[in-house]
Design a protein around this motif. Sequence first.
Motif, PDB file in Angstrom:
ATOM      1  N   LEU A 123      12.916  -9.681 -17.331  1.00 54.00           N
ATOM      2  CA  LEU A 123      13.868  -8.756 -16.745  1.00 54.00           C
ATOM      3  C   LEU A 123      13.835  -8.571 -15.372  1.00 54.00           C
ATOM      4  N   VAL A 124      15.161  -8.602 -15.112  1.00 52.37           N
ATOM      5  CA  VAL A 124      15.154  -8.043 -13.290  1.00 52.37           C
ATOM      6  C   VAL A 124      15.575  -6.845 -13.446  1.00 52.37           C
ATOM      7  N   GLY A 125      14.850  -5.997 -12.466  1.00 50.37           N
ATOM      8  CA  GLY A 125      15.192  -4.593 -12.359  1.00 50.37           C
ATOM      9  C   GLY A 125      15.599  -4.084 -11.040  1.00 50.37           C
ATOM     10  N   HIS A 126      16.626  -3.148 -10.721  1.00 52.73           N
ATOM     11  CA  HIS A 126      16.575  -3.075  -9.506  1.00 52.73           C
ATOM     12  C   HIS A 126      15.714  -1.769  -8.860  1.00 52.73           C
ATOM     13  N   VAL A 127      15.723  -1.474  -7.622  1.00 47.90           N
ATOM     14  CA  VAL A 127      14.967  -0.303  -7.185  1.00 47.90           C
ATOM     15  C   VAL A 127      15.730   0.821  -6.404  1.00 47.90           C
ATOM     16  N   THR A 128      15.140   1.994  -6.433  1.00 47.61           N
ATOM     17  CA  THR A 128      15.775   3.041  -5.677  1.00 47.61           C
ATOM     18  C   THR A 128      15.549   2.893  -4.325  1.00 47.61           C
ATOM     19  N   LYS A 129      15.984   3.913  -3.444  1.00 49.04           N
ATOM     20  CA  LYS A 129      15.878   3.927  -2.008  1.00 49.04           C
ATOM     21  C   LYS A 129      14.330   4.139  -1.613  1.00 49.04           C
ATOM     22  N   ASP A 130      13.619   5.030  -2.437  1.00 50.43           N
ATOM     23  CA  ASP A 130      12.159   5.053  -2.121  1.00 50.43           C
ATOM     24  C   ASP A 130      11.365   3.862  -2.754  1.00 50.43           C
ATOM     25  N   GLY A 131      11.939   2.955  -3.385  1.00 52.29           N
ATOM     26  CA  GLY A 131      11.196   1.751  -3.579  1.00 52.29           C
ATOM     27  C   GLY A 131      10.721   1.767  -5.029  1.00 52.29           C
ATOM     28  N   THR A 132      10.954   2.747  -6.073  1.00 51.19           N
ATOM     29  CA  THR A 132      10.701   2.655  -7.499  1.00 51.19           C
ATOM     30  C   THR A 132      11.611   2.024  -8.013  1.00 51.19           C
ATOM     31  N   LEU A 133      11.211   1.784  -9.429  1.00 48.11           N
ATOM     32  CA  LEU A 133      12.282   1.012 -10.206  1.00 48.11           C
ATOM     33  C   LEU A 133      13.309   1.998 -10.589  1.00 48.11           C
ATOM     34  N   ALA A 134      14.640   1.623 -10.631  1.00 42.82           N
ATOM     35  CA  ALA A 134      15.604   2.596 -11.118  1.00 42.82           C
ATOM     36  C   ALA A 134      15.315   2.845 -12.409  1.00 42.82           C
ATOM     37  N   GLY A 135      15.982   3.843 -13.043  1.00 46.80           N
ATOM     38  CA  GLY A 135      16.086   4.193 -14.415  1.00 46.80           C
ATOM     39  C   GLY A 135      15.012   4.878 -14.878  1.00 46.80           C
ATOM     40  N   PRO A 136      14.873   5.320 -16.072  1.00 53.09           N
ATOM     41  CA  PRO A 136      13.934   6.338 -16.457  1.00 53.09           C
ATOM     42  C   PRO A 136      12.533   5.813 -16.632  1.00 53.09           C
ATOM     43  N   LYS A 137      11.466   6.470 -16.360  1.00 57.56           N
ATOM     44  CA  LYS A 137      10.065   5.879 -16.466  1.00 57.56           C
ATOM     45  C   LYS A 137       9.776   5.475 -17.800  1.00 57.56           C
ATOM     46  N   VAL A 138      10.519   5.845 -19.016  1.00 55.87           N
ATOM     47  CA  VAL A 138      10.337   5.067 -20.339  1.00 55.87           C
ATOM     48  C   VAL A 138      10.580   3.949 -20.401  1.00 55.87           C
ATOM     49  N   LEU A 139      11.192   3.093 -19.402  1.00 59.97           N
ATOM     50  CA  LEU A 139      11.607   1.735 -19.331  1.00 59.97           C
ATOM     51  C   LEU A 139      10.030   0.966 -19.338  1.00 59.97           C
ATOM     52  N   GLU A 140       9.245   1.740 -18.220  1.00 55.93           N
ATOM     53  CA  GLU A 140       8.010   1.032 -17.982  1.00 55.93           C
ATOM     54  C   GLU A 140       7.080   1.077 -19.181  1.00 55.93           C
ATOM     55  N   HIS A 141       7.269   2.027 -20.137  1.00 53.17           N
ATOM     56  CA  HIS A 141       6.424   2.141 -21.222  1.00 53.17           C
ATOM     57  C   HIS A 141       6.855   1.245 -22.115  1.00 53.17           C
ATOM     58  N   MET A 142       7.950   0.697 -22.401  1.00 54.30           N
ATOM     59  CA  MET A 142       8.437  -0.289 -23.300  1.00 54.30           C
ATOM     60  C   MET A 142       7.873  -1.721 -22.973  1.00 54.30           C
ATOM     61  N   ILE A 143       7.753  -2.029 -21.588  1.00 52.50           N
ATOM     62  CA  ILE A 143       7.244  -3.444 -21.389  1.00 52.50           C
ATOM     63  C   ILE A 143       5.920  -3.513 -21.384  1.00 52.50           C
ATOM     64  N   ASP A 144       5.590  -4.815 -21.239  1.00 55.10           N
ATOM     65  CA  ASP A 144       4.028  -5.165 -21.080  1.00 55.10           C
ATOM     66  C   ASP A 144       3.490  -5.316 -19.635  1.00 55.10           C
ATOM     67  N   ALA A 145       4.453  -5.615 -18.842  1.00 54.90           N
ATOM     68  CA  ALA A 145       3.942  -6.002 -17.416  1.00 54.90           C
ATOM     69  C   ALA A 145       5.136  -5.537 -16.529  1.00 54.90           C
ATOM     70  N   SER A 146       4.887  -4.712 -15.381  1.00 53.02           N
ATOM     71  CA  SER A 146       5.815  -4.438 -14.588  1.00 53.02           C
ATOM     72  C   SER A 146       5.211  -4.820 -13.157  1.00 53.02           C
ATOM     73  N   LEU A 147       6.043  -5.716 -12.350  1.00 46.46           N
ATOM     74  CA  LEU A 147       5.838  -6.417 -11.249  1.00 46.46           C
ATOM     75  C   LEU A 147       6.848  -5.936 -10.156  1.00 46.46           C
ATOM     76  N   LEU A 148       6.320  -5.655  -8.838  1.00 52.74           N
ATOM     77  CA  LEU A 148       7.238  -5.518  -7.861  1.00 52.74           C
ATOM     78  C   LEU A 148       7.233  -6.383  -6.781  1.00 52.74           C
ATOM     79  N   LEU A 149       8.339  -7.000  -6.216  1.00 54.13           N
ATOM     80  CA  LEU A 149       8.371  -8.072  -5.174  1.00 54.13           C
ATOM     81  C   LEU A 149       8.800  -7.170  -4.055  1.00 54.13           C
ATOM     82  N   GLU A 150       7.930  -7.240  -2.991  1.00 56.19           N
ATOM     83  CA  GLU A 150       8.077  -6.563  -1.787  1.00 56.19           C
ATOM     84  C   GLU A 150       8.191  -7.281  -0.687  1.00 56.19           C
TER      85      GLU A 150
END
Length: 458
Positions: free
Chosen positions: A218-245
């Motif tokens: 899944l591709v996810g957008h980020v907010t202005k402060d660099g965190t993933l957009a959307g509720p934090k429960v999205l990170e609980h559903m998935i198995d891995a969360s990666l951030l390309l900086e």
Amino acid sequence: MAKAKSAFVCTECGAEYRKWQGQCSSCLEWNTLSEVRLSAPRPGAAASSGAGRSGYAGNLSKEVVDLGSVDLTEVPRLSSTFGEFDRVLGGGLVPGSAVLLGGHPGAGKSTLLLQTACKLAQARKVLYVTGEESLSQVAMRAHRLQLPTQGLKMLAETSVETILAVAERERPEILVIDSIQTMHLEDIASAPGGVAQVRESAAVLTRFAKQSNTVLLLVGHVTKDGTLAGPKVLEHMIDASLLLEGGADSRFRTLRGQKNRFGAVNELGVFAMLEHGLKEVKNPSAIFLSRSEEQASGSLVMVVWEGTRPLLVEVQALLDESALGNPRRVAVGLDQNRLAMLLAVLHRHGGLFTGDQDVFLNVVGGVKVLETSADLAVLLAVVSSLQNRSMPRELVAFGEVGLSGEIRPVPSGQERIVEAAKHGFTRAIVPRANAPKRAPDGMEVVAVDKLADALEAL
């Protein structure tokens, strides 16, 4: 007919409330509650069946088994064709897993996944779903990157029900969704990108991946402060969360894991954005050590540990007499609160006062240092800038500094020294507990116990 209900969900932490309120009681953020309309239960649907939308069961197994009888055979991983990508994932893609890749616009999320999908499609079944771009746009990008386009199945769709129907027919091994913020479910009464749509779409796609043993990217957008957009429960559903900086002014990109159920979260992958897409950097220390020939005060190389390998990066400090009543403390790539603590230790146990100085700290290359082994190098760089005296170019330092001025050991100390010796450094200031019995050839190791010993060793 059952009446549709609504709830209010915090976009920062995912907490739910029955009524709207100005402040979230869980994360204490203001004006973050948004209304989510909950669809009414369908007639005849069994409450205990565990079936979710689109008919996919929420439970993978309904049989009760003994833990000792569970098969311990390791699931074979699929290589992403990128060694740095596999490193951050913990060894490769796991069948039946859901991976969320986030990053700022232009960071290279779609480019990285398109390169991965095109290469994997030469030997495996891959379905690439684009919701933001047309098929012609994706085709032009693949042609510009000179990627093999034969074999990759493409679909331009934003309806989750349609995507699941196509995936059920095609049976891909890897399913790419670009992006989750554009997906929507028909029975959710909100616009795509909203809290309810993002959460429910991700839940349905994840259930399909678990049930069909498909790798979901899944591709996810980020907010202005660099965190993933959307509720934090999205990170609980998935198995891995990666951030390309990576900034728009830099051609280097860093891939860091924030959550990984199948590997470590402190791994770091480095890529270079070139004309033909992202290319992995095998030796990251070499690019972060491109220093100027002229020696300058306030510059020192430190050895940090990222996952399973050491990384040599340069830290720069600049101290200037402050014209303000409250001098500034600015840290880029390091914890600003820890910088204030280290300056207090330097005053108390090093005898150097910085209370009337503006302190600016920067880690070269855009690397974010999260461990405490950078403490000693930071203080030595601050002292160098304060006294306007440059340090030798062949010097490295690492170690944790305690509140009583002691230099504490850090993990994998000997491996850090060996890595520094490989890059031509001849002197290292390290904690005494990390000093090897026999230093590498050409390397002088200075072991210190106190901050005063390290300042004297300069």
